[in-house]
Design a protein around this motif. Structure first.
Motif, mmCIF file in Angstrom:
data_model
loop_
_atom_site.group_PDB
_atom_site.id
_atom_site.type_symbol
_atom_site.label_atom_id
_atom_site.label_comp_id
_atom_site.label_asym_id
_atom_site.label_seq_id
_atom_site.Cartn_x
_atom_site.Cartn_y
_atom_site.Cartn_z
ATOM 1 N N CYS A 41 -9.635 13.774 1.569
ATOM 2 C CA CYS A 41 -10.319 12.493 1.323
ATOM 3 C C CYS A 41 -9.268 11.491 0.852
ATOM 4 N N GLY A 42 -9.685 10.262 0.622
ATOM 5 C CA GLY A 42 -8.761 9.293 0.051
ATOM 6 C C GLY A 42 -8.677 9.459 -1.450
ATOM 7 N N ARG A 43 -7.832 8.668 -2.059
ATOM 8 C CA ARG A 43 -7.801 8.637 -3.521
ATOM 9 C C ARG A 43 -9.090 8.006 -4.030
ATOM 10 N N PHE A 69 1.601 4.496 2.493
ATOM 11 C CA PHE A 69 0.360 4.426 1.720
ATOM 12 C C PHE A 69 -0.667 3.542 2.407
ATOM 13 N N ASP A 70 -1.925 3.825 2.117
ATOM 14 C CA ASP A 70 -3.006 2.949 2.553
ATOM 15 C C ASP A 70 -3.071 1.772 1.583
ATOM 16 N N LEU A 71 -2.659 0.614 2.050
ATOM 17 C CA LEU A 71 -2.606 -0.552 1.170
ATOM 18 C C LEU A 71 -3.777 -1.497 1.410
ATOM 19 N N SER A 72 -4.762 -1.033 2.157
ATOM 20 C CA SER A 72 -5.853 -1.922 2.546
ATOM 21 C C SER A 72 -6.667 -2.411 1.343
ATOM 22 N N ARG A 73 -6.571 -1.688 0.226
ATOM 23 C CA ARG A 73 -7.357 -2.094 -0.937
ATOM 24 C C ARG A 73 -6.598 -3.033 -1.876
ATOM 25 N N LEU A 74 -5.343 -3.283 -1.564
ATOM 26 C CA LEU A 74 -4.585 -4.207 -2.405
ATOM 27 C C LEU A 74 -4.919 -5.646 -2.022
ATOM 28 N N PRO A 75 -4.806 -6.566 -2.991
ATOM 29 C CA PRO A 75 -5.032 -7.974 -2.651
ATOM 30 C C PRO A 75 -3.983 -8.455 -1.653
ATOM 31 N N GLU A 76 -4.347 -9.404 -0.809
ATOM 32 C CA GLU A 76 -3.437 -9.901 0.226
ATOM 33 C C GLU A 76 -2.155 -10.456 -0.361
ATOM 34 N N THR A 77 -2.259 -11.004 -1.570
ATOM 35 C CA THR A 77 -1.075 -11.601 -2.185
ATOM 36 C C THR A 77 0.028 -10.578 -2.423
ATOM 37 N N ASP A 136 3.148 13.672 -6.952
ATOM 38 C CA ASP A 136 2.271 12.588 -6.499
ATOM 39 C C ASP A 136 2.984 11.248 -6.539
ATOM 40 N N ARG A 137 2.682 10.422 -5.542
ATOM 41 C CA ARG A 137 3.215 9.058 -5.489
ATOM 42 C C ARG A 137 2.097 8.131 -5.053
ATOM 43 N N CYS A 138 1.963 7.004 -5.723
ATOM 44 C CA CYS A 138 1.037 5.992 -5.214
ATOM 45 C C CYS A 138 1.353 4.635 -5.821
#
Ligand SMILES: [Zn+2]
Length: 146
Positions: free
Chosen positions: A18-20, A80-88, A106-108
């Motif tokens: 699953c995702g984090r 990493f899946d960065l889709s949840r980070l703000p666009e900025t 672990d790395r994130c």
């Protein structure tokens, strides 16, 4: 709590693919972390909860250094899946992202505050887990024992 949540999230990814955690509510005494569990579609079994607890505590018990370093956004986007980070976060060609590493386990990407060594965490105890059929969310409630 926050560093424990990193290890918990990394272990969930390894065990279940699953995702984090999609959301977390971290408090001093008791915390909860929600995972998108639609692909698994059920609650954890007692054996899985035991395995999860054991693996997280094994990693905590390795007394791993927790470190942060800056990496270029483009490189981080490949790992990493960065889709949840703000666009900025991606602003500009020189944009950098802070990656937090728990030893070699672990790395994130994270901007939060962490202990400097997992020896400071205590021991994880999972209080309960439940799965919501409607939302596909698995909620894990946990505490840390000193
Ligand atoms: Zn963090």
């Amino acid at each position: 709590m926050h560093t424990a949540e990193h290890i918990l999230g990394g272990t969930m990814v390894r065990m279940f693919g699953c995702g984090r955690a999609v959301t977390t509510h971290l408090e001093k005494k008791k915390s909860k972390a929600d995972f998108d569990f639609r692909n698994i579609g059920r609650n954890l079994t007692p054996e899985e909860t035991d395995d999860l607890t054991r693996i997280v505590n094994d990693q905590i018990g390795r007394h791993q250094a927790v470190t942060a370093r800056m990496v270029p956004y483009a490189a981080a986007a490949q790992e990493f899946d960065l889709s949840r980070l703000p666009e900025t976060a991606a602003a500009g060609p020189d944009a950098m992202l802070r990656i937090v590493c728990v030893g070699d386990y672990d790395r994130c990407p994270c901007i939060g505050e962490h202990v400097s060594n997992t020896s400071e965490i205590g021991r994880l105890r999972i209080v309960s887990t439940d799965y919501d059929e409607q939302t596909g969310i698995l909620r894990i409630r946990f505490k840390l024992d000193r």
